[in-house]
Write an enzyme that holds these catalytic residues in place. Structure first.
Site, short mmCIF file in Angstrom:
data_model
loop_
_atom_site.label_atom_id
_atom_site.label_comp_id
_atom_site.label_asym_id
_atom_site.label_seq_id
_atom_site.Cartn_x
_atom_site.Cartn_y
_atom_site.Cartn_z
N LYS A 70 -6.15 -11.96 -9.48
CA LYS A 70 -7.26 -12.10 -8.55
C LYS A 70 -8.39 -11.13 -8.94
O LYS A 70 -8.11 -10.03 -9.41
CB LYS A 70 -6.71 -11.73 -7.16
CG LYS A 70 -7.60 -12.00 -6.01
CD LYS A 70 -6.89 -11.62 -4.72
CE LYS A 70 -7.92 -11.41 -3.64
NZ LYS A 70 -7.37 -11.03 -2.37
N LYS A 121 0.84 -1.21 0.00
CA LYS A 121 0.00 0.00 0.00
C LYS A 121 0.87 1.25 0.00
O LYS A 121 0.54 2.25 -0.65
CB LYS A 121 -0.93 0.00 1.22
CG LYS A 121 -2.09 -0.98 1.05
CD LYS A 121 -2.99 -0.98 2.26
CE LYS A 121 -4.12 -1.98 2.10
NZ LYS A 121 -4.86 -2.21 3.34
N LYS A 169 -12.07 -5.07 -8.18
CA LYS A 169 -12.82 -3.98 -8.83
C LYS A 169 -11.85 -3.05 -9.57
O LYS A 169 -12.11 -2.63 -10.68
CB LYS A 169 -13.56 -3.22 -7.73
CG LYS A 169 -14.64 -2.32 -8.25
CD LYS A 169 -15.44 -1.78 -7.09
CE LYS A 169 -15.88 -0.37 -7.36
NZ LYS A 169 -16.31 0.32 -6.15
#
Ligand code: SF4
Length: 344
Positions: A199, A119, A202
């Protein structure tokens, strides 16, 4: 004859961020499993809004997304009569316990968390302390209910290991308080996105939202990746190398799956036909979810009441845990209020 007492059910905790619409990956990878677990375990399912604020967000949108997530979860089959469904920020004890647990969590251990590094790399302008201590709040989410099982995917394994390490350190320092939670791995096959590469996500645009209409669903399925070796209609295929067949395992009957296997390996069916069969199964599930969702949306007060009731039930457990934790720490004991330096 005395009535047989049933053994107490083990406790499960699992959380989901209110990050927008649920998609097929969330549904197949987590939510369907939650629905199955709620009959055998004492389940706490939490919409983790305090986790969500570690990423860029808008407060008004966050409130809306929390309600929408609750609505989607119930529409998918989470039953508030069987499970405790609630919002993390409504149970203040989560953040209080996180602070206490932070005192036994190593800085170095947090720095080794792969998710934090990922992140931080993706959002170099927003590497905040909440992102860094995120796994401590996750540990608190679990331990505040003395959950012994946590349904996790592979990507959460490292965080759960850290939670177990936190328990060991806490118990060694303050006495036996928590049990090490164990991972509950799902037996569902690995689900790739419609591109057959990564994977379902969205942000990658390789999934189907549970709210999409039939036409949008078909447009996505129609172009989904198949066995790359099956180039022409006359080529035989291998269903075990095809992500469409993986989806059939979730949505189609055993008979239909056998038909697909036979048709694919003999070139008896084309991929479009195979995908139309898949659409039938997907549509049956989505129709049910969409109908339930529409009913719930017509009664927004009912969603708020369900969440309020869930928070009341969760808080009753969490408050007890914090009484014990504060006692172990030596803070907020009744006697502390009488210390001279605490007088006005
Ligand atoms: Fe995949 Fe079905 Fe095509 Fe076989 S027939 S390659 S299982 S989409």
């Amino acid at each position: 004859m005395p009535a047989q007492e049933s053994a107490p059910r083990e406790t499960i905790f699992s959380g989901i961020q209110p990050s927008g619409e649920l998609h097929l990956g969330n549904y197949l990878g987590a939510i369907r499993n939650w629905v199955a677990l709620q009959s055998s375990y004492r389940c706490f399912f939490c919409i983790v809004d305090y986790h969500a604020i570690t990423q860029p967000f808008e407060p008004d949108a966050l409130i809306r997304r929390v309600r929408e997530m609750a609505c989607d979860l119930i529409a998918c089959g989470i039953d508030p009569a069987k499970s405790t469904l609630f919002v993390q920020s409504a149970v203040r004890e989560h953040t209080e316990l996180a602070w206490a647990l932070a005192s036994v969590t190593g800085y170095g251990e947090l720095g080794r968390m792969t998710q934090f590094k990922d992140k931080a790399e993706k959002n170099p302008d927003n590497i905040n302390a909440g992102l860094f201590t995120y796994p401590v709040l996750q540990a608190a989410d679990i331990l505040i209910y003395h959950a012994t099982k946590v349904p996790v995917g592979e990507d959460q394994r490292q965080h759960l290991e850290l939670a177990r390490e936190i328990v060991r350190k806490w118990n060694a320092r303050f006495g036996e308080t928590f049990r090490e939670p164990e991972a509950l791995y799902s037996s569902t096959p690995k689900i790739l996105g419609l591109d057959g590469q990564a994977k379902m996500s969205k942000s990658l645009g390789n999934t189907i939202s549970l709210r999409e209409d039939d036409e949008a669903v078909w447009n996505k399925l129609r172009t989904a990746a198949t066995d790359p070796a099956r180039v022409r209609r006359t080529d035989v295929g291998d269903p075990d190398k095809c992500n469409v067949f993986t989806l059939h395992k979730f949505f189609s009957t055993d008979e239909r799956q056998a038909e697909v296997r036979k048709g694919c390996t003999t070139a008896g069916i084309g991929c479009i036909e195979c995908k139309k069969w898949l659409l039938e199964g997907v549509k049956a599930d989505l129709d049910r979810i969409r109908a339930r969702r529409a009913e719930l949306l017509a009664k927004p007060d009912a969603i708020d009441e369900i969440l309020a009731d869930g928070a009341r039930r969760a808080r009753a457990v969490a408050a007890q845990t914090m009484v014990l934790v504060r006692d172990r720490l030596g803070v907020d004991r009744p006697g502390n209020a009488r210390l001279p330096d605490s007088q006005p």
